[in-house]
Design a protein around this motif. Structure first.
Motif, mmCIF file in Angstrom:
data_model
loop_
_atom_site.group_PDB
_atom_site.id
_atom_site.type_symbol
_atom_site.label_atom_id
_atom_site.label_comp_id
_atom_site.label_asym_id
_atom_site.label_seq_id
_atom_site.Cartn_x
_atom_site.Cartn_y
_atom_site.Cartn_z
ATOM 1 N N GLN A 82 4.711 -14.524 3.889
ATOM 2 C CA GLN A 82 4.305 -13.422 4.766
ATOM 3 C C GLN A 82 4.560 -13.778 6.226
ATOM 4 O O GLN A 82 5.041 -12.951 7.004
ATOM 5 N N LYS A 83 4.229 -15.011 6.605
ATOM 6 C CA LYS A 83 4.456 -15.425 7.991
ATOM 7 C C LYS A 83 5.951 -15.431 8.308
ATOM 8 O O LYS A 83 6.383 -14.917 9.360
ATOM 9 N N SER A 84 6.750 -15.999 7.414
ATOM 10 C CA SER A 84 8.205 -16.009 7.624
ATOM 11 C C SER A 84 8.746 -14.594 7.747
ATOM 12 O O SER A 84 9.638 -14.314 8.553
ATOM 13 N N GLN A 85 8.176 -13.698 6.947
ATOM 14 C CA GLN A 85 8.619 -12.313 6.959
ATOM 15 C C GLN A 85 8.274 -11.641 8.290
ATOM 16 O O GLN A 85 9.112 -10.954 8.891
ATOM 17 N N MET A 86 7.053 -11.840 8.768
ATOM 18 C CA MET A 86 6.649 -11.224 10.037
ATOM 19 C C MET A 86 7.482 -11.750 11.198
ATOM 20 O O MET A 86 7.885 -10.998 12.085
ATOM 21 N N ILE A 87 7.736 -13.047 11.183
ATOM 22 C CA ILE A 87 8.532 -13.631 12.263
ATOM 23 C C ILE A 87 9.985 -13.184 12.142
ATOM 24 O O ILE A 87 10.652 -12.864 13.131
ATOM 25 N N GLY A 88 10.480 -13.102 10.904
ATOM 26 C CA GLY A 88 11.862 -12.676 10.676
ATOM 27 C C GLY A 88 12.104 -11.212 10.984
ATOM 28 O O GLY A 88 13.237 -10.797 11.237
ATOM 29 N N CYS A 89 11.035 -10.393 10.967
ATOM 30 C CA CYS A 89 11.175 -8.957 11.260
ATOM 31 C C CYS A 89 11.113 -8.650 12.752
ATOM 32 O O CYS A 89 11.173 -7.486 13.149
ATOM 33 N N GLN A 90 10.961 -9.681 13.593
ATOM 34 C CA GLN A 90 10.930 -9.442 15.042
ATOM 35 C C GLN A 90 12.294 -8.919 15.501
ATOM 36 O O GLN A 90 13.337 -9.399 15.079
ATOM 37 N N LYS A 91 12.240 -7.913 16.339
ATOM 38 C CA LYS A 91 13.466 -7.318 16.902
ATOM 39 C C LYS A 91 13.277 -7.150 18.405
ATOM 40 O O LYS A 91 12.280 -7.589 18.970
ATOM 41 N N GLU A 92 14.234 -6.470 19.041
ATOM 42 C CA GLU A 92 14.173 -6.341 20.499
ATOM 43 C C GLU A 92 12.949 -5.565 20.982
ATOM 44 O O GLU A 92 12.534 -5.699 22.130
ATOM 45 N N ASN A 93 12.346 -4.759 20.107
ATOM 46 C CA ASN A 93 11.149 -4.004 20.514
ATOM 47 C C ASN A 93 9.938 -4.356 19.659
ATOM 48 O O ASN A 93 8.960 -3.612 19.629
ATOM 49 N N ALA A 94 9.981 -5.480 18.957
ATOM 50 C CA ALA A 94 8.915 -5.795 18.003
ATOM 51 C C ALA A 94 8.652 -7.300 17.984
ATOM 52 O O ALA A 94 9.563 -8.084 17.707
ATOM 53 N N TRP A 95 7.388 -7.687 18.255
ATOM 54 C CA TRP A 95 7.040 -9.103 18.352
ATOM 55 C C TRP A 95 5.790 -9.415 17.539
ATOM 56 O O TRP A 95 4.918 -8.559 17.367
ATOM 57 N N SER A 96 5.686 -10.667 17.098
ATOM 58 C CA SER A 96 4.515 -11.149 16.370
ATOM 59 C C SER A 96 3.833 -12.268 17.148
ATOM 60 O O SER A 96 4.508 -13.154 17.685
ATOM 61 N N ILE A 97 2.509 -12.218 17.184
ATOM 62 C CA ILE A 97 1.704 -13.254 17.838
ATOM 63 C C ILE A 97 0.725 -13.819 16.816
ATOM 64 O O ILE A 97 -0.082 -13.079 16.243
ATOM 65 N N GLY A 98 0.790 -15.122 16.559
ATOM 66 C CA GLY A 98 -0.181 -15.765 15.696
ATOM 67 C C GLY A 98 -1.458 -16.062 16.472
ATOM 68 O O GLY A 98 -1.396 -16.575 17.597
ATOM 69 N N VAL A 99 -2.597 -15.719 15.899
ATOM 70 C CA VAL A 99 -3.888 -15.932 16.563
ATOM 71 C C VAL A 99 -4.668 -16.987 15.784
ATOM 72 O O VAL A 99 -4.760 -16.920 14.551
ATOM 73 N N LYS A 100 -5.246 -17.932 16.511
ATOM 74 C CA LYS A 100 -6.011 -19.007 15.871
ATOM 75 C C LYS A 100 -7.405 -18.502 15.483
ATOM 76 O O LYS A 100 -8.433 -18.947 16.013
ATOM 77 N N SER A 101 -7.412 -17.539 14.555
ATOM 78 C CA SER A 101 -8.669 -16.986 14.059
ATOM 79 C C SER A 101 -8.364 -16.234 12.772
ATOM 80 O O SER A 101 -7.280 -16.394 12.190
ATOM 81 N N ASP A 102 -9.312 -15.384 12.346
ATOM 82 C CA ASP A 102 -9.104 -14.620 11.124
ATOM 83 C C ASP A 102 -8.769 -13.158 11.437
ATOM 84 O O ASP A 102 -8.734 -12.747 12.597
ATOM 85 N N PHE A 103 -8.530 -12.383 10.383
ATOM 86 C CA PHE A 103 -8.145 -10.983 10.565
ATOM 87 C C PHE A 103 -9.232 -10.177 11.253
ATOM 88 O O PHE A 103 -8.952 -9.328 12.099
ATOM 89 N N ASP A 104 -10.482 -10.428 10.896
ATOM 90 C CA ASP A 104 -11.568 -9.654 11.486
ATOM 91 C C ASP A 104 -11.584 -9.794 13.006
ATOM 92 O O ASP A 104 -11.841 -8.825 13.728
ATOM 93 N N PHE A 105 -11.293 -10.999 13.511
ATOM 94 C CA PHE A 105 -11.223 -11.173 14.966
ATOM 95 C C PHE A 105 -10.075 -10.335 15.535
ATOM 96 O O PHE A 105 -10.234 -9.653 16.557
ATOM 97 N N CYS A 106 -8.910 -10.388 14.900
ATOM 98 C CA CYS A 106 -7.745 -9.643 15.390
ATOM 99 C C CYS A 106 -8.041 -8.145 15.437
ATOM 100 O O CYS A 106 -7.739 -7.462 16.427
#
Length: 712
Positions: free
Chosen positions: A385-409
């Motif tokens: 899933q992480k590889s997929q999210m990072i691999g899907c980044q494009k010129e208008n789309a970015w991923s940021i990993g947060v050092k917490s859980d989903f509920d925090f995000c």
């Protein structure tokens, strides 16, 4: 017995008069031969006390001085269509009900002329019904039908022309009387002319605040762009969801998935927000080529009375693709051109890559004014899933990993949206507004209603059940959006008996549905093999509570304030009783999840993903086997290869995600390894992404940086 039609006619005459329709616009009835246009047109004209014009009898035959059949025999198919179109171009009327011929829509210039002063109503009758009617009328040939072409084929060919021109669709089942169809036409025209009736409210709106001033009303386009209500609640339609009759649902049995989606979404989205022709283009773009299975959301028999609804054939291999291949185009259509938009999304796994992929498929001009930022728990998703999210980044789309859980995000995004000082600063300083793509956005839920309805129709079409027979559905549930969509499908007329909520070891929803107590005190999120449902705060539950409290926004506000401040709330007994009429719940341990994957593969050769396995375990425990049960298979097993390999008891597991998928592929599994994942993992540079601490100021700093880099 005649009082209702008289009152109905008087109501309509009054309404049309006040809306200046009669005396100006025409109501133009369109559809295949045998659709009942002439008969329905006469009834509509009588109800409105306005002129009725039948193109066949009153225009063509008087213009040609011969019958339509004689003209067709005289000039042949192609010339007939041309002559018919010319007759339309010289025709003029206003304030009338006009019944077109079945072939009028095939002449482009003629239809453009008619449409300028009319509302085109498509009488959509199933082809099997039309065939039966034409047979009883002893009609075995229609305009445009060449030797060797069947009547069925020509009717199918004509659909493209009907779909091109209509403003409103009226579903006409086989047993619908002309009087009933006429009333449907009038209801549909009234809706078309009254967009102000379809407004949205917040789940936290007080009853006294529902009837908003005209300037503050929220329409579909508003809720798509705003996402979250200003008071922190979620938007819901003030008038509820549309209802379909049994006959209307049955008229969709022969329809394709795309056709079903079009019909259902037309009822949920007012044409003033997105006209039918534009909505059709959005749906075709979303589902036409991006899904590997032609059925889009096929239903597969698993065993006994259990069926799998396969929701993983989209480009990122999860059910999120159904909404997120469509929502970006809806969003781009609805937003004003004068402002840039940054879409924020929090994900527990599948949403991120689906959002990134969907928004990266926008037209280039839209990508210049719409960007996406995806926040995910850095250590809370599967490696693939992480590889997929990072691999899907494009010129208008970015991923940021947060050092917490989903509920925090998720909570952080909600706080950002409700921070008017910050959002105002972004608008003034950068000309950029924020929007949401999580399932808190109303537009995310609508496409999910479609696949739950379609699954039921597929079982009827396959002869497994008859329409009206109940089914249960079992859905792995975290944020409550998918199961809420099933409940909405039930409200719209799909005979779903029980919705079974399947949790993993983060079983707060199971406890709540069983006891009425939503209690987060002392709970910590447990990382599991099914990360998409590793959620403790289920956002869309708020919409369901608003529904069962009879839209008591004050009570919903009270409950969620208590949850926020004290970590728990409890439903009254009467509300818990209501909830338990719709929902039952169970949860699955990690061991049972893996055992279910192994058991199903050993007996059938089919591999369940971890979330589907959770639902399978719960379904086995809670179903009573008196009706079919549809299990939502929400993701492809390829996304969770390490857990799958462990479940299949394969000892040597290479840590490289691509190697893991290749190993799984060597077992010739059913279904095959997902092509989209393989392609994403083959791309180089998938390791590059930004990581930030679980700190609100850090998240806001990332947002500003992205805006500066993309829009300025």
């Amino acid at each position: 017995m005649f009082s209702r039609p008289v009152a109905f006619a008087q109501t309509w005459k009054s309404w049309f008069s006040s809306h200046s329709l009669v005396g100006n616009k025409n109501i133009i009835l369109m559809g295949p031969p045998g659709a009942g246009k002439t008969t329905v047109g006469r009834i509509v004209g009588q109800k409105l006390d306005c002129p009725v014009i039948d193109i066949d009898d009153d225009v063509l035959e008087t213009t040609w001085n011969m019958s339509v059949s004689e003209k067709l025999q005289d000039v042949g198919n192609e010339q007939f269509l041309e002559e018919e179109g010319k007759a339309l171009l010289t025709f003029s009327a206003s304030g009338s009900v006009i019944s077109l011929t079945g072939s009028n829509p095939m002449h482009s210039a003629g239809m453009q002329h008619m449409k300028r002063n009319g509302i085109v109503v498509y009488l959509d009758v199933p082809a099997t019904v039309i065939m039966s009617r034409l047979k009883s009328m002893k009609v075995d040939r229609i305009v445009g039908q060449s030797p060797g072409i069947s009547l069925k084929d020509i009717l199918e060919f004509r659909k493209q022309f009907y779909k091109r021109w209509y403003d409103i669709r009226v579903l006409c089942g086989g047993d619908a009387a002309a009087e009933v169809v006429a009333e449907k036409v009038l209801d549909a025209v009234k809706r078309y002319q009254s967009s102000e009736l379809e407004t949205f409210i917040s789940t936290r709106s007080s009853r006294s605040g529902k009837s908003m001033e005209k300037g503050s009303r929220k329409f579909f386009s508003d809720v798509v762009t705003e996402g979250l209500a200003p008071d922190g609640g979620l938007f819901v339609p003030e008038g509820g969801l549309p209802k379909f009759t049994a006959g209307e649902w049955q008229s969709l049995l022969e329809a394709t998935y795309i056709e079903r989606a079009q019909v259902i979404l037309e009822r949920c989205i007012h044409p003033a927000d997105i006209p039918a022709s534009d909505l059709a283009e959005i749906i075709r773009t979303a589902y036409g080529e991006n899904f590997t299975c032609s059925k889009i959301a096929p239903v597969r028999h698993l065993s006994g009375n259990q069926f799998l609804l396969e929701l993983f054939h989209g480009p990122t291999a999860s059910f999120k693709d159904f909404a997120l291949q469509m929502v970006p185009h809806i969003f781009a259509y609805c937003i004003p051109r004068s402002c840039n938009y940054l879409v924020l999304v929090a994900t527990s796994g599948d949403t991120g890559s689906a959002v990134l992929d969907g928004f990266s498929r926008l037209h280039d001009t839209d990508k210049q004014r719409i960007a996406v930022m995806n926040f995910f728990p850095e250590d809370g998703v599967s490696p693939i899933q992480k590889s997929q999210m990072i691999g899907c980044q494009k010129e208008n789309a970015w991923s940021i990993g947060v050092k917490s859980d989903f509920d925090f995000c998720q909570t952080a995004i909600k706080q950002i949206f409700t921070n008017s000082d910050y959002t105002g600063f972004l608008t003034v300083e950068y000309g950029t507004a924020l929007a949401a793509a999580n399932s808190i956005n109303w537009a995310r839920l609508l496409p999910q209603i479609v696949y739950h309805a379609s699954a039921y129709l597929d079982l009827v079409h396959q002869g497994i059940i008859s329409f009206g027979s109940p089914v249960d559905v079992c859905i792995p549930t975290g944020n409550f959006g998918n199961i809420l969509a099933a409940l909405y499908a039930k409200m719209m007329g799909i005979p779903i008996r029980k919705c079974i909520c399947a949790s993993n070891e983060n079983n707060v929803l199971t406890d709540f549905i069983r006891t009425g107590v939503y209690d987060l005190r002392g709970r910590k999120l447990i990382p599991t093999f099914s990360p998409a449902v590793d959620i403790l705060k289920s956002s869309n539950l708020e919409r369901y509570l608003h529904l069962i409290t009879n839209e008591d926004g004050q009570l919903v506000t009270q409950l969620y304030n208590q949850l926020e401040n004290q970590g728990h709330f409890q439903l009254r007994k009467d509300l818990l009783d209501k909830l338990q009429q719709d929902l039952v719940a169970g949860w699955c341990s990690e061991e049972d999840c893996l055992a279910a994957i192994h058991s199903v593969y050993s007996t059938t050769g089919y591999i369940l993903d971890t979330h589907t396995a959770v639902a399978k375990v719960v379904a086995d425990r809670l179903q009573d086997r008196t009706c079919p049960i549809i299990i939502s298979s929400t993701a492809h097993y390829s996304k969770f290869a390490p857990a799958i390999l462990k479940a299949l008891r394969i000892a040597e597991i290479n840590q490289n995600p691509l190697s893991q998928l290749r190993l799984l592929s060597s077992y010739s599994p059913l279904p095959p390894v997902h092509w989209g994942l393989l392609e994403t993992l083959k791309k180089k540079g998938n390791e590059d992404h930004q990581v930030c601490a679980a700190d609100m100021s850090m998240l806001m700093s990332h947002i500003e940086t992205l805006i500066q880099n993309h829009f300025l």
